[in-house]
Scaffold this motif. Structure first.
Motif, PDB file in Angstrom:
ATOM      1  N   SER A 364       0.859  -1.184   0.000  1.00 52.92           N
ATOM      2  CA  SER A 364       0.000   0.000   0.000  1.00 52.92           C
ATOM      3  C   SER A 364       0.886   1.221   0.000  1.00 52.92           C
ATOM      4  O   SER A 364       1.927   1.233   0.665  1.00 52.92           O
ATOM      5  CB  SER A 364      -0.875   0.014   1.254  1.00 52.92           C
ATOM      6  N   THR A 365       0.476   2.245  -0.738  1.00 59.19           N
ATOM      7  CA  THR A 365       1.242   3.497  -0.717  1.00 59.19           C
ATOM      8  C   THR A 365       0.741   4.413   0.391  1.00 59.19           C
ATOM      9  O   THR A 365       1.220   5.524   0.525  1.00 59.19           O
ATOM     10  CB  THR A 365       1.114   4.253  -2.052  1.00 59.19           C
ATOM     11  N   CYS A 367      -2.033   5.872   0.306  1.00 63.77           N
ATOM     12  CA  CYS A 367      -2.574   7.051  -0.383  1.00 63.77           C
ATOM     13  C   CYS A 367      -3.840   7.539   0.307  1.00 63.77           C
ATOM     14  O   CYS A 367      -4.256   8.673   0.133  1.00 63.77           O
ATOM     15  CB  CYS A 367      -2.835   6.767  -1.855  1.00 63.77           C
TER      16      CYS A 367
ATOM     17  N   CYS B 191      -3.364   8.073  -6.655  1.00 61.36           N
ATOM     18  CA  CYS B 191      -1.950   7.936  -6.314  1.00 61.36           C
ATOM     19  C   CYS B 191      -1.099   7.626  -7.548  1.00 61.36           C
ATOM     20  O   CYS B 191      -1.497   6.859  -8.420  1.00 61.36           O
ATOM     21  CB  CYS B 191      -1.803   6.808  -5.293  1.00 61.36           C
ATOM     22  N   GLY B 195       4.745   6.265  -3.169  1.00 63.28           N
ATOM     23  CA  GLY B 195       4.546   5.598  -1.870  1.00 63.28           C
ATOM     24  C   GLY B 195       5.814   5.319  -1.084  1.00 63.28           C
ATOM     25  O   GLY B 195       5.882   4.343  -0.346  1.00 63.28           O
ATOM     26  N   SER B 206       3.880  -0.648  -8.607  1.00 64.73           N
ATOM     27  CA  SER B 206       4.162   0.782  -8.678  1.00 64.73           C
ATOM     28  C   SER B 206       4.266   1.219 -10.139  1.00 64.73           C
ATOM     29  O   SER B 206       3.751   2.267 -10.539  1.00 64.73           O
ATOM     30  CB  SER B 206       5.468   1.071  -7.938  1.00 64.73           C
TER      31      SER B 206
END
Ligand code: SF4
Lengths: 475, 271
Positions: A364-365, A367, B191, B195, B206
């Protein structure tokens, strides 16, 4: 089911290279996000409603034992029976026993994530009872021998051509030349196939969106009406639900229902909302002869009193995954267990263990989009961070990563040394990238440079410039 | 006026006395990759009547440790930052992500240490993302004298957007930049896939995310991409450059400060 969450990276790799999956997931924005946004824009009190929903569930979780006992008392009073199942095995056995006592040969099933969690279909089939999924999406993946990839749209990973393929392959009694090129034709065919099965089933099994303590009722919401046929036609109705589905009153369920469909599909209400209370009473026109509620814990009560308790507010609307860019990239199967997406990343480590599910809260970033749409205001990123902290404490994260971070943190606490190191590195990388302004390849940085260029540093650090400026030396 | 690293604007001594004292939190990425962003921030803050200082005892806000579950190291780094920035009227960072760490996550970190929690809350109260600070705290409505000839699109960094509600402030100031035309980016709130450590821990995912982002950016037809976080910018610039897309990428502060003679992020310097 056997989780494959430990293989998340490999699962994701496969998913990222699956063009059909990519196409199927591409529909999520228009299908879910835009519709949700439009409905909520028409509802100024939505934010207040979220607070109310959160308060109802927080209150219930604080008195969970009391409300579950009240629910059981009410079910018993209305002629039904509650079966407590601490583990999936106990839940499966309770259901199998009821089916066997009834001499059941086939059971119809409404959509239930808890049935997936306890791998009910496999267990019934292994004991000679045929389970038939009646939700269209579940029906499709049952034909294909797949697991659901989404909690409200189990077959969202498929494009309609794949569904048609499965229908041609399984519905061999139908004309092989019939056209199956639109969603309508597929739905009609599934409906026709299912009709006979509804009538023949001995037992109907559904999930529950709510268990209502004050009345002993269970509630399901569907858009296809299959749930009603599943629970009304057979002689026996079994509800399978987990402990956190209980709410105190009918009024409470009405409040949360206003959040549910809007968050899930952007509908104001689902097409069918069905309340069931006990078996058929003398004089009732329809309803089952027996009404059973199997209530599963499977690790949930152990989350009470921990930061992960907040995941138990979840009403399984799917909004978090509908808005998650990771989910949109890899789909639900990559998560390797029943609950995918952000809520899966937040709750699965608690249900199947951190050793198995460790990747999920890491992928998970942060975000924060999931938390921003969650109707129950579950702080999903914070809970994922909580799991990362448990991993770190238990040394479950890779040793190299831990060592690297430890070294970095050590340097970050020594500003003079840090300034010295960054100065050297910036000068070096700045020189390497001076001609192009970027680096195509960098040893030990493949995670970055395999996929994108690394913009080169300007060459001197800000601190260097600033110190020079302070000392009046200029540039 | 500031013309880059090396000179400093002359504020008269009475103004200087009333000017709020700002501790600039440079951020580790700006310090290392793109000092120009730091100097753009200094110029903007000075234009907004602030006196800017840069404590030498700063390195990073600690997010890499915090987001890796290393609470002990995060706390140690946070204590250093709290101490280094005590006494400033405000702490300003040219990053929504780092400002969010200071203003939202430090107090959380010390929930079990009352004295440090008090100090963390005090820092949190004084900490701001640069552009939000200029607009919301200093009441800046237009840039001083910046011009930028170009069609620009803007990506909303996640922490700034969702933790700090930075959305209208950069747009308000960009609309005052002479010659600049803003085209909104579809999916601006999604996003970019950076991250922090995520982008190297799960590079394939990503990559998919930044690929989609790059396609959206190119689809706008804009010649310039701006954002308020260098992490996102390095990621998006890296992808756009790898694809050979003719989009210039800059931190929003560079454009607002009128400091755009440096090569854009990842661009080849003019010969
Ligand atoms: S975590 Fe929130 S958004 Fe996700 S399914 Fe549960 S209630 Fe819905």
């Amino acid at each position: 089911m056997q989780p494959t969450s430990h293989a998340f990276v490999e699962n994701a790799h496969r998913a990222l290279n699956d063009a059909q999956l990519h196409a199927a997931l591409g529909h999520m924005k228009a299908g879910f996000q835009d519709k949700r946004a439009a409905t909520i824009a028409r509802m100024p009190e939505f934010e207040d409603l979220r607070d109310q929903g959160r308060a109802i569930k927080n209150h219930t979780l604080a008195h969970l034992d009391a409300y579950l006992e009240r629910f059981e008392a009410k079910v018993t009073e209305t002629g039904g029976r509650v079966h407590w199942a601490p583990t999936p095995a106990e839940a499966r056995d309770a259901i199998l026993k009821i089916c066997q006592a009834a001499g059941a040969r086939t059971v119809t099933k409404g959509k239930s994530m808890i049935a997936e969690e306890i791998a009910l279909n496999e267990h019934l089939a292994a004991n000679g009872i045929e389970p038939i999924e009646t939700d269209l999406g579940e029906y499709i993946i049952q034909l294909r021998g797949e697991l659901p990839s989404h909690i409200i749209a189990p077959a969202i990973h498929l494009v309609k051509e794949q569904v048609a393929e499965s229908f041609y392959a399984h519905h061999t009694e139908l004309d092989p030349k019939r056209p199956l090129d639109d969603a309508r034709a597929l739905t009609d065919e599934a409906r026709a196939m299912l009709r006979q099965r509804f009538l023949a089933a001995d037992v109907g099994i559904t999930g529950a969106n709510f268990l209502i303590a004050e009345t002993g009722s269970t509630v399901i919401v569907t858009n296809e009406g299959n749930g009603d046929l599943t629970q009304n036609l057979p002689r026996i109705h079994i509800v399978i639900a987990s402990i956190e589905k209980v709410v105190p009153t009918l009024e409470d369920s009405a409040t949360i229902l206003r959040l549910l469909a809007r968050s899930a599909t952007g509908q104001e209400y689902s097409a069918y909302t069905t309340f069931s209370t006990g078996p058929k009473r003398p004089g009732d026109l329809d309803g089952p002869d027996e009404f059973h509620v199997v209530i599963l814990d499977n690790g949930r009560s152990a989350l009470l009193g921990t930061p992960a308790q907040e995941t138990l507010r979840c009403i399984r609307c799917g909004a978090c995954m509908n808005h998650c860019p990771i989910y949109a990239s890899v789909g639900g199967h990559a998560y390797g267990w029943v609950i995918p997406g952000p809520i899966g990343a937040a709750i699965n480590p608690g249900l199947i263990g951190l050793e198995e599910a460790g990747h999920l809260p890491n992928a998970s970033t942060f975000c924060g989009r999931c938390e921003s749409v969650c109707p129950m205001r579950i702080p999903l990123p914070s809970i994922m961070r909580h799991w990362r902290e448990r991993q770190h404490e238990r040394k479950l994260s890779p040793g190299t990563v831990r060592a690297g971070l430890g070294l970095w943190a050590w340097a970050a606490r020594r500003p003079r040394l840090y300034r010295f190191g960054t100065r050297l590195a910036a000068a070096l990388l700045g020189r390497l990238g001076r001609r192009r302004g970027r680096l195509k390849r960098l040893p030990l940085a493949g995670g970055w440079t395999d996929w994108r260029d690394l913009p080169a540093p300007e060459g001197r650090t800000f601190q260097q410039h600033w110190a020079a400026r302070r000392s009046g030396a200029g540039r | 006026m500031v013309s880059g690293p090396g000179s400093m604007s002359g504020t008269s001594s009475s103004e200087a006395r009333d000017a709020p004292r700002i501790g600039l939190f440079v951020t580790c990425l700006v310090d290392f990759f793109r000092p120009s962003v730091g100097f753009a921030a200094v110029r903007l803050l000075e234009q907004a009547g602030c006196a800017v200082e840069v404590p030498a005892a700063q390195t990073c806000c600690g997010q890499p440790a915090y987001n890796s579950g290393d609470r002990a190291d995060s706390k140690a780094i946070a204590r250093d930052v709290i101490a280094a920035f005590e006494g400033f009227d405000y702490v300003v960072a040219p990053s929504g992500s780092c400002a969010g760490m200071l203003s939202h996550h430090y107090p959380e970190l010390f929930a079990d240490e009352p004295e440090w929690e008090r100090r963390a809350r005090d820092l949190a109260r004084r900490s701001f993302e640069l552009v939000a600070f200029l607009v919301d705290v200093r009441g800046m409505q237009a840039v001083a004298d910046a011009a930028y000839a170009g069609r620009v699109t803007y990506h909303d960094g996640c922490s700034g957007l969702r933790e700090l509600k930075v959305k209208r402030q950069p747009r308000a100031l960009l609309s005052s930049v002479a010659g600049l035309e803003l085209t909104e980016l579809p999916g601006a709130e999604v996003c970019c896939g950076f991250g922090g450590t995520f982008c190297v821990k799960y590079p394939e995912i990503s990559n998919r995310m930044v690929e989609e982002k790059a396609a959206d950016i190119v689809g706008t037809g804009a010649d310039t991409l701006l954002a308020g976080d260098l992490g996102c910018l390095l990621n998006m610039a890296g992808k756009l450059k790898r694809q050979g897309a003719p989009v210039r990428v800059r931190h929003v502060a560079e454009v607002l400060a009128g400091m755009t003679d440096t090569p854009a992020i990842g661009d080849t310097p003019e010969p």
